[in-house]
Design a protein around this motif. Structure first.
Motif, PDB file in Angstrom:
ATOM      1  N   ARG A  92       1.341  -3.018  -6.514  1.00  0.00           N
ATOM      2  CA  ARG A  92       1.127  -4.213  -6.180  1.00  0.00           C
ATOM      3  C   ARG A  92       1.867  -4.376  -4.613  1.00  0.00           C
ATOM      4  O   ARG A  92       3.044  -4.052  -4.735  1.00  0.00           O
ATOM      5  CB  ARG A  92       1.349  -5.347  -6.890  1.00  0.00           C
ATOM      6  CG  ARG A  92       0.387  -5.631  -8.061  1.00  0.00           C
ATOM      7  CD  ARG A  92      -0.741  -6.164  -7.866  1.00  0.00           C
ATOM      8  NE  ARG A  92      -0.584  -7.603  -7.274  1.00  0.00           N
ATOM      9  CZ  ARG A  92      -0.384  -8.691  -8.261  1.00  0.00           C
ATOM     10  NH1 ARG A  92      -0.700  -8.381  -9.254  1.00  0.00           N
ATOM     11  NH2 ARG A  92      -0.414  -9.953  -7.700  1.00  0.00           N
ATOM     12  N   GLY A  93       1.454  -4.206  -3.538  1.00  0.00           N
ATOM     13  CA  GLY A  93       2.206  -4.127  -2.280  1.00  0.00           C
ATOM     14  C   GLY A  93       1.113  -3.780  -0.990  1.00  0.00           C
ATOM     15  O   GLY A  93       0.033  -3.477  -1.547  1.00  0.00           O
ATOM     16  N   PRO A  94       1.773  -3.542  -0.094  1.00  0.00           N
ATOM     17  CA  PRO A  94       1.112  -3.475   1.092  1.00  0.00           C
ATOM     18  C   PRO A  94       0.469  -2.021   1.462  1.00  0.00           C
ATOM     19  O   PRO A  94      -0.292  -1.563   2.463  1.00  0.00           O
ATOM     20  CB  PRO A  94       1.957  -3.859   2.369  1.00  0.00           C
ATOM     21  CG  PRO A  94       3.349  -3.688   1.926  1.00  0.00           C
ATOM     22  CD  PRO A  94       3.031  -3.852   0.411  1.00  0.00           C
ATOM     23  N   ASP A  95       1.100  -0.898   0.761  1.00  0.00           N
ATOM     24  CA  ASP A  95       0.884   0.394   0.985  1.00  0.00           C
ATOM     25  C   ASP A  95      -0.510   0.979   0.459  1.00  0.00           C
ATOM     26  O   ASP A  95      -0.670   0.994  -0.678  1.00  0.00           O
ATOM     27  CB  ASP A  95       1.912   1.372   0.136  1.00  0.00           C
ATOM     28  CG  ASP A  95       1.947   2.819   0.746  1.00  0.00           C
ATOM     29  OD1 ASP A  95       0.898   3.154   1.212  1.00  0.00           O
ATOM     30  OD2 ASP A  95       2.694   3.448   0.207  1.00  0.00           O
ATOM     31  N   MET A  96      -1.502   1.258   1.404  1.00  0.00           N
ATOM     32  CA  MET A  96      -2.647   1.321   1.260  1.00  0.00           C
ATOM     33  C   MET A  96      -3.022   2.774   0.176  1.00  0.00           C
ATOM     34  O   MET A  96      -3.752   3.152  -0.419  1.00  0.00           O
ATOM     35  CB  MET A  96      -3.714   1.683   2.391  1.00  0.00           C
ATOM     36  CG  MET A  96      -3.399   2.965   3.183  1.00  0.00           C
ATOM     37  SD  MET A  96      -4.128   3.093   4.729  1.00  0.00           S
ATOM     38  CE  MET A  96      -3.012   1.702   5.646  1.00  0.00           C
ATOM     39  N   LEU A  97      -2.004   3.806   0.342  1.00  0.00           N
ATOM     40  CA  LEU A  97      -1.938   5.017  -0.507  1.00  0.00           C
ATOM     41  C   LEU A  97      -1.325   4.727  -1.878  1.00  0.00           C
ATOM     42  O   LEU A  97      -1.508   5.716  -2.432  1.00  0.00           O
ATOM     43  CB  LEU A  97      -0.908   6.213   0.319  1.00  0.00           C
ATOM     44  CG  LEU A  97      -1.148   6.154   1.688  1.00  0.00           C
ATOM     45  CD1 LEU A  97      -0.363   7.228   2.486  1.00  0.00           C
ATOM     46  CD2 LEU A  97      -2.684   6.867   1.842  1.00  0.00           C
ATOM     47  N   ARG A  98      -0.894   3.654  -2.107  1.00  0.00           N
ATOM     48  CA  ARG A  98      -0.223   3.203  -3.470  1.00  0.00           C
ATOM     49  C   ARG A  98      -1.207   2.159  -4.235  1.00  0.00           C
ATOM     50  O   ARG A  98      -1.223   1.981  -5.382  1.00  0.00           O
ATOM     51  CB  ARG A  98       0.960   2.909  -3.324  1.00  0.00           C
ATOM     52  CG  ARG A  98       1.875   3.975  -2.746  1.00  0.00           C
ATOM     53  CD  ARG A  98       3.169   3.849  -2.926  1.00  0.00           C
ATOM     54  NE  ARG A  98       4.367   4.913  -2.403  1.00  0.00           N
ATOM     55  CZ  ARG A  98       4.601   5.791  -3.062  1.00  0.00           C
ATOM     56  NH1 ARG A  98       4.554   5.795  -4.379  1.00  0.00           N
ATOM     57  NH2 ARG A  98       5.544   6.669  -2.568  1.00  0.00           N
ATOM     58  N   ASN A  99      -1.886   1.141  -3.394  1.00  0.00           N
ATOM     59  CA  ASN A  99      -2.562   0.194  -3.943  1.00  0.00           C
ATOM     60  C   ASN A  99      -4.004   0.503  -4.031  1.00  0.00           C
ATOM     61  O   ASN A  99      -4.680  -0.454  -4.442  1.00  0.00           O
ATOM     62  CB  ASN A  99      -2.492  -1.185  -3.161  1.00  0.00           C
ATOM     63  CG  ASN A  99      -2.931  -1.174  -1.814  1.00  0.00           C
ATOM     64  OD1 ASN A  99      -3.663  -0.423  -1.426  1.00  0.00           O
ATOM     65  ND2 ASN A  99      -2.315  -1.820  -0.919  1.00  0.00           N
ATOM     66  N   THR A 100      -4.516   1.626  -3.551  1.00  0.00           N
ATOM     67  CA  THR A 100      -5.888   1.897  -3.736  1.00  0.00           C
ATOM     68  C   THR A 100      -5.973   3.400  -4.364  1.00  0.00           C
ATOM     69  O   THR A 100      -5.050   4.334  -4.170  1.00  0.00           O
ATOM     70  CB  THR A 100      -6.374   1.947  -2.303  1.00  0.00           C
ATOM     71  OG1 THR A 100      -6.120   0.625  -1.806  1.00  0.00           O
ATOM     72  CG2 THR A 100      -7.991   2.325  -2.171  1.00  0.00           C
ATOM     73  N   ARG A 101      -7.161   3.901  -4.934  1.00  0.00           N
ATOM     74  CA  ARG A 101      -7.167   4.955  -5.658  1.00  0.00           C
ATOM     75  C   ARG A 101      -8.632   5.810  -4.984  1.00  0.00           C
ATOM     76  O   ARG A 101      -9.508   5.005  -4.973  1.00  0.00           O
ATOM     77  CB  ARG A 101      -7.304   4.813  -6.980  1.00  0.00           C
ATOM     78  CG  ARG A 101      -7.518   6.300  -7.641  1.00  0.00           C
ATOM     79  CD  ARG A 101      -7.816   5.930  -9.363  1.00  0.00           C
ATOM     80  NE  ARG A 101      -6.524   5.548  -9.900  1.00  0.00           N
ATOM     81  CZ  ARG A 101      -6.373   4.024 -10.283  1.00  0.00           C
ATOM     82  NH1 ARG A 101      -7.377   3.251 -10.252  1.00  0.00           N
ATOM     83  NH2 ARG A 101      -5.291   3.598 -10.742  1.00  0.00           N
TER      84      ARG A 101
END
Length: 323
Positions: free
Chosen positions: A250-259
């Motif tokens: 949960r956060g703004p980092d697209m590399l961590r909040n999306t798969r």
């Protein structure tokens, strides 16, 4: 460049790609757009023809699975049109994606675009209108089985239809998630008029299809659309949404909040049509058309930006393993 870097939340396409590469990856193609639509409708037409040629329970079951996957493909083509990446011109993105994709599954480009851009702005954060799709995860295996049982039985589909009618009538706020936000009540005639305005395109398109099948003497074949819409379409949508954002940060980092998820032939025919499985790449640069996402993925992998993608089986294990 490591994905573990604290600066990835601020990563921009220009930090990784040259100006020439960005221009190459964002180039749209009318041929690719028409080809994707033609393939999707060609498969649907073959399913309907197969039911006419080989009318038996096994053919019907296969058609329900395949048509459900193509209904999801129509949803992804609508999604492409909403981003302006299906065709070169805004007119085609708005109208072809609307009438040849979205409205067939009871969604229109204008309302979907307004909703979906908020998802991109606040992915997996407060304010994300799709957050309720992934908040229940991880969950237990028993809970996940119950969710899929509701999908397969058609209960989730019936609920979706009721929700769509209420949203079209302006009684609740329009959304693709399960959130229910009641809107101020007006005269029932106003709600009915609004509902008719929103539903008229969908009704007209399906009336044309049903009429064509009736005149050919095969109206019963039309039932496969609704059986798929109530069952397999919902199953595939759930799997797709879980793969994209469930059990991510949960956060703004697209590399961590999306798969991004690895998809073979069966996955591409069902839960991952139109390259929708390349979801990190889509959030990284939403102006990239679907057919260029695999190449973008390869470049980002080579430059250490994105990790090796898990399979859909891996995702199912993740979302059914409560921490």
């Amino acid at each position: 460049m490591s994905t573990a870097s604290a600066t990835t939340a601020r990563l921009r396409p220009s930090d990784v790609l040259s100006r020439e590469e960005i221009a190459q990856f964002t180039a749209r193609s009318d041929l690719a757009g028409w080809s994707a639509l033609a393939f999707t409708w060609g498969v649907i037409a073959l399913c309907l023809a197969a039911l006419v040629w080989f009318p038996n329970p096994l053919t019907y079951l296969v058609a329900v699975v395949v048509v459900g996957g193509r209904q999801l493909a129509l949803a992804i083509l609508l999604h492409e049109g909403a981003h302006g990446t299906l065709f070169k011109t805004r007119w085609l993105n708005n109208h072809a994606a609307d009438w040849l994709a979205g409205r067939w599954i009871w969604v229109d480009v204008a309302r979907y675009r307004e909703h979906h851009l908020k998802h991109h702005a606040k992915t997996n954060q407060e304010g994300d209108p799709d957050l309720s799709l992934v908040e229940p995860f991880p969950t237990s295996k028993a809970s996940l089985r119950r969710k899929f049982l509701r999908d397969v039985s058609g209960l989730s589909g019936l609920r979706r239809i009721v929700g769509q009618v209420l949203m079209d009538m302006g009684l609740v706020k329009w959304t693709v998630a399960a959130d229910v936000v009641k809107l101020p009540r007006r005269a029932w005639t106003a709600h009915l008029a609004e509902g008719l305005r929103h539903m008229s395109g969908f009704i007209a398109l399906h009336a044309l299809l049903a009429t064509a099948l009736y005149l050919s003497g095969h109206l019963w074949v039309y039932s496969v659309w609704w059986v798929a819409y109530l069952t397999t379409f919902g199953v595939f949508m759930r799997l797709r949404s879980m793969a994209e954002h469930a059990c991510t940060e949960r956060g703004p980092d697209m590399l961590r909040n999306t798969r991004t998820t690895r998809a073979g032939f069966l996955a591409r025919m069902t839960v991952a049509p139109i390259r929708v499985n390349f979801h990190i790449e889509h959030h990284f640069m939403a102006s990239v058309p679907h057919f260029r996402l695999p190449a973008l993925h390869e470049v980002l992998r080579e430059r250490g930006v994105v990790p090796p993608p898990p399979s859909y089986g891996d995702v199912l294990r993740m979302v059914s393993s409560p921490r």
